[in-house]
Design an enzyme around this catalytic site. Structure first.
Site, PDB file in Angstrom:
ATOM      1  N   LYS A 135       5.243   2.441  -2.856  1.00 47.66           N
ATOM      2  CA  LYS A 135       5.103   3.867  -3.214  1.00 47.66           C
ATOM      3  C   LYS A 135       5.274   3.982  -4.716  1.00 47.66           C
ATOM      4  O   LYS A 135       5.906   3.126  -5.348  1.00 47.66           O
ATOM      5  CB  LYS A 135       6.178   4.705  -2.502  1.00 47.66           C
ATOM      6  CG  LYS A 135       5.797   6.145  -2.337  1.00 47.66           C
ATOM      7  CD  LYS A 135       4.836   6.346  -1.175  1.00 47.66           C
ATOM      8  CE  LYS A 135       4.383   7.779  -1.036  1.00 47.66           C
ATOM      9  NZ  LYS A 135       3.621   7.982   0.211  1.00 47.66           N
ATOM     10  N   THR A 166      -5.233  12.357   7.246  1.00 43.70           N
ATOM     11  CA  THR A 166      -3.828  12.460   7.664  1.00 43.70           C
ATOM     12  C   THR A 166      -3.673  13.541   8.724  1.00 43.70           C
ATOM     13  O   THR A 166      -3.020  13.328   9.758  1.00 43.70           O
ATOM     14  CB  THR A 166      -2.928  12.731   6.440  1.00 43.70           C
ATOM     15  OG1 THR A 166      -3.161  11.685   5.495  1.00 43.70           O
ATOM     16  CG2 THR A 166      -1.464  12.755   6.819  1.00 43.70           C
ATOM     17  N   ASN A 172      -3.036  19.194   1.472  1.00 44.66           N
ATOM     18  CA  ASN A 172      -4.058  18.354   2.097  1.00 44.66           C
ATOM     19  C   ASN A 172      -3.751  18.103   3.579  1.00 44.66           C
ATOM     20  O   ASN A 172      -4.580  18.367   4.448  1.00 44.66           O
ATOM     21  CB  ASN A 172      -4.137  17.019   1.324  1.00 44.66           C
ATOM     22  CG  ASN A 172      -4.985  15.998   2.055  1.00 44.66           C
ATOM     23  OD1 ASN A 172      -4.591  15.486   3.094  1.00 44.66           O
ATOM     24  ND2 ASN A 172      -6.166  15.716   1.536  1.00 44.66           N
ATOM     25  N   SER A 221      -7.418   4.936   4.518  1.00 47.14           N
ATOM     26  CA  SER A 221      -7.337   4.228   3.235  1.00 47.14           C
ATOM     27  C   SER A 221      -7.691   2.760   3.439  1.00 47.14           C
ATOM     28  O   SER A 221      -8.379   2.137   2.618  1.00 47.14           O
ATOM     29  CB  SER A 221      -5.923   4.319   2.660  1.00 47.14           C
ATOM     30  OG  SER A 221      -5.796   5.482   1.879  1.00 47.14           O
ATOM     31  N   LYS A 254       5.327   2.026   8.550  1.00 46.57           N
ATOM     32  CA  LYS A 254       4.123   2.749   9.003  1.00 46.57           C
ATOM     33  C   LYS A 254       2.910   1.814   9.105  1.00 46.57           C
ATOM     34  O   LYS A 254       2.175   1.835  10.092  1.00 46.57           O
ATOM     35  CB  LYS A 254       3.825   3.874   8.008  1.00 46.57           C
ATOM     36  CG  LYS A 254       2.802   4.864   8.505  1.00 46.57           C
ATOM     37  CD  LYS A 254       2.349   5.801   7.406  1.00 46.57           C
ATOM     38  CE  LYS A 254       3.521   6.496   6.725  1.00 46.57           C
ATOM     39  NZ  LYS A 254       3.048   7.423   5.670  1.00 46.57           N
ATOM     40  N   LYS A 292       0.872  -1.190   0.000  1.00 46.97           N
ATOM     41  CA  LYS A 292       0.000   0.000   0.000  1.00 46.97           C
ATOM     42  C   LYS A 292       0.895   1.222   0.000  1.00 46.97           C
ATOM     43  O   LYS A 292       1.875   1.282   0.750  1.00 46.97           O
ATOM     44  CB  LYS A 292      -0.849  -0.049   1.290  1.00 46.97           C
ATOM     45  CG  LYS A 292      -1.830   1.062   1.450  1.00 46.97           C
ATOM     46  CD  LYS A 292      -3.227   0.639   1.033  1.00 46.97           C
ATOM     47  CE  LYS A 292      -4.169   1.794   0.862  1.00 46.97           C
ATOM     48  NZ  LYS A 292      -3.904   2.658  -0.288  1.00 46.97           N
TER      49      LYS A 292
HETATM   50  P1  NAD Z   1      -0.067  18.331  -1.066  1.00 46.32           P
HETATM   51  O1  NAD Z   1       0.420  18.241  -2.452  1.00 46.32           O
HETATM   52  O2  NAD Z   1      -1.532  18.400  -0.828  1.00 46.32           O
HETATM   53  O3  NAD Z   1       0.599  19.581  -0.322  1.00 46.32           O
HETATM   54  C1  NAD Z   1       1.981  19.768  -0.239  1.00 46.32           C
HETATM   55  C2  NAD Z   1       2.169  21.173   0.324  1.00 46.32           C
HETATM   56  O4  NAD Z   1       3.547  21.396   0.605  1.00 46.32           O
HETATM   57  C3  NAD Z   1       1.747  22.275  -0.644  1.00 46.32           C
HETATM   58  O5  NAD Z   1       1.096  23.288   0.100  1.00 46.32           O
HETATM   59  C4  NAD Z   1       3.073  22.788  -1.187  1.00 46.32           C
HETATM   60  O6  NAD Z   1       2.999  24.133  -1.641  1.00 46.32           O
HETATM   61  C5  NAD Z   1       3.927  22.655   0.046  1.00 46.32           C
HETATM   62  N1  NAD Z   1       5.352  22.639  -0.190  1.00 46.32           N
HETATM   63  C6  NAD Z   1       6.055  21.993  -1.138  1.00 46.32           C
HETATM   64  N2  NAD Z   1       7.368  22.246  -0.993  1.00 46.32           N
HETATM   65  C7  NAD Z   1       7.487  23.050   0.078  1.00 46.32           C
HETATM   66  C8  NAD Z   1       8.564  23.667   0.759  1.00 46.32           C
HETATM   67  N3  NAD Z   1       9.816  23.483   0.359  1.00 46.32           N
HETATM   68  N4  NAD Z   1       8.300  24.415   1.844  1.00 46.32           N
HETATM   69  C9  NAD Z   1       7.038  24.611   2.265  1.00 46.32           C
HETATM   70  N5  NAD Z   1       5.986  24.070   1.679  1.00 46.32           N
HETATM   71  C10 NAD Z   1       6.204  23.306   0.599  1.00 46.32           C
HETATM   72  O7  NAD Z   1       0.581  17.088  -0.295  1.00 46.32           O
HETATM   73  P2  NAD Z   1       0.095  16.403   1.035  1.00 46.32           P
HETATM   74  O8  NAD Z   1      -0.755  15.251   0.668  1.00 46.32           O
HETATM   75  O9  NAD Z   1      -0.408  17.422   1.977  1.00 46.32           O
HETATM   76  O10 NAD Z   1       1.475  15.801   1.568  1.00 46.32           O
HETATM   77  C11 NAD Z   1       2.384  16.562   2.329  1.00 46.32           C
HETATM   78  C12 NAD Z   1       3.359  15.609   3.010  1.00 46.32           C
HETATM   79  O11 NAD Z   1       2.605  14.711   3.825  1.00 46.32           O
HETATM   80  C13 NAD Z   1       4.177  14.729   2.071  1.00 46.32           C
HETATM   81  O12 NAD Z   1       5.448  14.483   2.624  1.00 46.32           O
HETATM   82  C14 NAD Z   1       3.395  13.420   2.038  1.00 46.32           C
HETATM   83  O13 NAD Z   1       4.203  12.329   1.695  1.00 46.32           O
HETATM   84  C15 NAD Z   1       2.933  13.381   3.472  1.00 46.32           C
HETATM   85  N6  NAD Z   1       1.767  12.527   3.665  1.00 46.32           N
HETATM   86  C16 NAD Z   1       0.570  12.812   3.072  1.00 46.32           C
HETATM   87  C17 NAD Z   1      -0.495  11.962   3.278  1.00 46.32           C
HETATM   88  C18 NAD Z   1      -1.849  12.232   2.681  1.00 46.32           C
HETATM   89  O14 NAD Z   1      -2.763  11.430   2.912  1.00 46.32           O
HETATM   90  N7  NAD Z   1      -2.046  13.315   1.981  1.00 46.32           N
HETATM   91  C19 NAD Z   1      -0.353  10.811   4.085  1.00 46.32           C
HETATM   92  C20 NAD Z   1       0.863  10.578   4.700  1.00 46.32           C
HETATM   93  C21 NAD Z   1       1.919  11.436   4.482  1.00 46.32           C
END
Ligand code: NAD
Length: 428
Positions: free
Chosen positions: A100, A184, A215, A352, A88, A64
């Site tokens: 991934k 998340t 998100n 999920s 995780k 996953k």
């Molecule tokens: P997303 O695409 O919705 O948002 C990413 C955000 O980070 C955006 O606002 C972007 O502008 C910002 N960003 C990118 N580079 C940046 C920087 N250098 N400094 C500051 N902000 C920056 O992605 P997401 O789903 O919110 O994921 C964010 C993190 O959380 C990732 O590392 C992802 O792997 C992790 N994550 C997400 C989920 C999920 O369900 N969405 C689950 C587990 C982990």
């Protein structure tokens, strides 16, 4: 990056005995696939993108893990992320292994139709290796529920049947789960709440800075504020804003949606007129004097170079791998507690899992029920991790890895190890 990711295993050997075959199995990915994804662009030209899928370990169940669309995606990054997913899912006690995927692309340069063709192309490229009992993708950076909907549809067309459980994070109308969008951020808040409760803190006295307003970061900020935490700063890839009073997260989100980046709310609009705003760079946001620093953007944000400048007492890792192992040592020396990614951001994969269960059973739950079930898992596993840290007098990251690896080791050893197959054991 993958070598750094694997270094996380080393500290746990000081506290628990791990079968050498488990270490061998967890040191390499089971399968890594690179594919070319040809996409017809709107102007009629052809572009070929590189896509990845790494299935790290499936001992505990089908693999996953999310799919990332980002210009810096590469095999090393996807492998590291798949390793973290493996740990995780084990920490959360889910019947999944880790995987991934990603495409090296700047999605902001694509039209919506090009993005749809790329998303469908990704599934055509990997259709033979994904599946509801094989490997189940989900959203990650710069992919969302719409993209998951396209992907599930494409897989259904290839399979010539409806297979909603092949992908999670879909829109609710296409078989997605209630509560997945905020899962998340919500899960991270449940893990933080347990920590604050155990350390005798009071949310309404806690200030927070959030790096990343996508998100995960937005939903965390919104929900944390609702519970009384004060969110003083947020940032996205274009920069950040800081206020000495609580930011209005919903207003900022609305502005961001309208203007597409936070930079646009720096100085115009009602929010700036109402609040005393200061602009901060992403680097400055990390070193703000707040109680809790939330990392919800990308990997390697706190490194040896800036770790000594961190003033927050608690770091909550919602992003994957935002603190390097070297920076971890500095934070520990300075008494800064890190609530690690493999625990803190597992709410996404937990819901999920709920989506997958609902798709397979055909019975759908309301958001309240989803959140109750999420809270139960997050609180239970967070307390196990916090108890293990007290027992071993180690960091929360080490205790989370102990917890996850013990579950993984149980599954790997149950399938038979050297001792099981040795001559001695045959005689017995
Ligand atoms: P997303 O695409 O919705 O948002 C990413 C955000 O980070 C955006 O606002 C972007 O502008 C910002 N960003 C990118 N580079 C940046 C920087 N250098 N400094 C500051 N902000 C920056 O992605 P997401 O789903 O919110 O994921 C964010 C993190 O959380 C990732 O590392 C992802 O792997 C992790 N994550 C997400 C989920 C999920 O369900 N969405 C689950 C587990 C982990």
């Amino acid at each position: 990056m993958f070598e750094l990711a694997k270094q996380r295993l080393e500290p746990i050997f000081k506290y628990i005995e791990v079968d050498e075959e488990v270490i061998k199995r967890l040191s390499v990915s089971k399968r890594a696939i690179i594919a070319s994804i040809p996409v017809r662009m709107d102007d009629g030209s052809l572009k070929v993108f590189t896509g990845y899928r790494v299935q790290y370990d499936d001992t505990r169940g089908p693999t996953k893990g999310g799919i990332r669309f980002h210009p810096r995606v590469n095999l090393d990054e996807v492998t590291s992320l798949s390793f973290w997913m493996t740990v995780k899912c084990a920490v959360a006690g889910l019947p999944f292994g880790g995987a991934k995927g990603g495409v090296m692309v700047n999605p902001k340069e694509l039209s919506k139709m090009e993005l749809e063709r790329l998303s469908r192309g990704y599934i055509r490229a990997f259709a033979d290796v994904v599946g509801e009992s094989r490997d189940i993708p989900a959203p990650d950076v710069y992919t969302n529920s719409t993209i998951m909907g396209w992907m599930a549809d494409e897989y259904g067309m290839i399979s010539r049947r409806q297979v909603p459980a092949v992908i999670t994070g879909k829109p609710v109308h296409l078989g997605g789960s209630e509560g997945r969008e905020s899962a998340t951020g919500q899960g991270a808040l449940y893990a933080l709440n347990e920590y604050i409760r155990r350390t005798g803190g009071n949310p309404s006295e806690m200030t927070i800075a959030v790096q990343g307003f996508g998100n995960a970061g937005y939903n965390f900020a919104r929900l944390a504020q609702r519970e009384g935490y004060r969110v003083m700063a947020v940032s996205d890839s274009a920069g950040g804003i800081y206020s000495t009073v609580n930011l209005n997260i919903e207003d900022i989100y609305r502005f961001k949606q309208e203007q597409s980046q936070l930079a646009s709310v720096y100085c115009d609009g009602s929010v700036c007129n109402l609040l005393e705003f200061e602009n901060v760079s992403n680097e400055e946001l990390l070193t703000l004097d707040v109680d809790i620093l939330v990392l919800a953007a990308m990997e390697n944000q706190i490194t040896q170079l800036n770790a000594r400048e961190i003033k927050a007492k608690t770091v909550l890792e919602i992003a994957n791998g935002p603190v390097t192992p070297q920076a971890d040592e500095v934070l520990e020396e300075n008494g800064i507690m890190v609530i690690p990614d493999v625990l803190a951001n597992s709410g996404g994969v937990v819901v999920s899992y709920f989506e997958w269960v609902q798709n397979r059973s055909g019975l759908y739950w309301e958001e309240e029920e989803v959140n109750q079930k999420l809270q139960k898992i997050m609180s239970k596993e967070a307390n196990v991790v916090y108890d293990l840290a007290l027992k071993h007098e180690c960091s929360l990251r080490t205790s989370a890895y102990i917890h996850g690896v013990e579950r993984l080791a149980g599954a790997i050893v149950e399938r038979g190890n050297k001792r099981f197959f040795s001559k001695e054991s045959h005689k017995a």
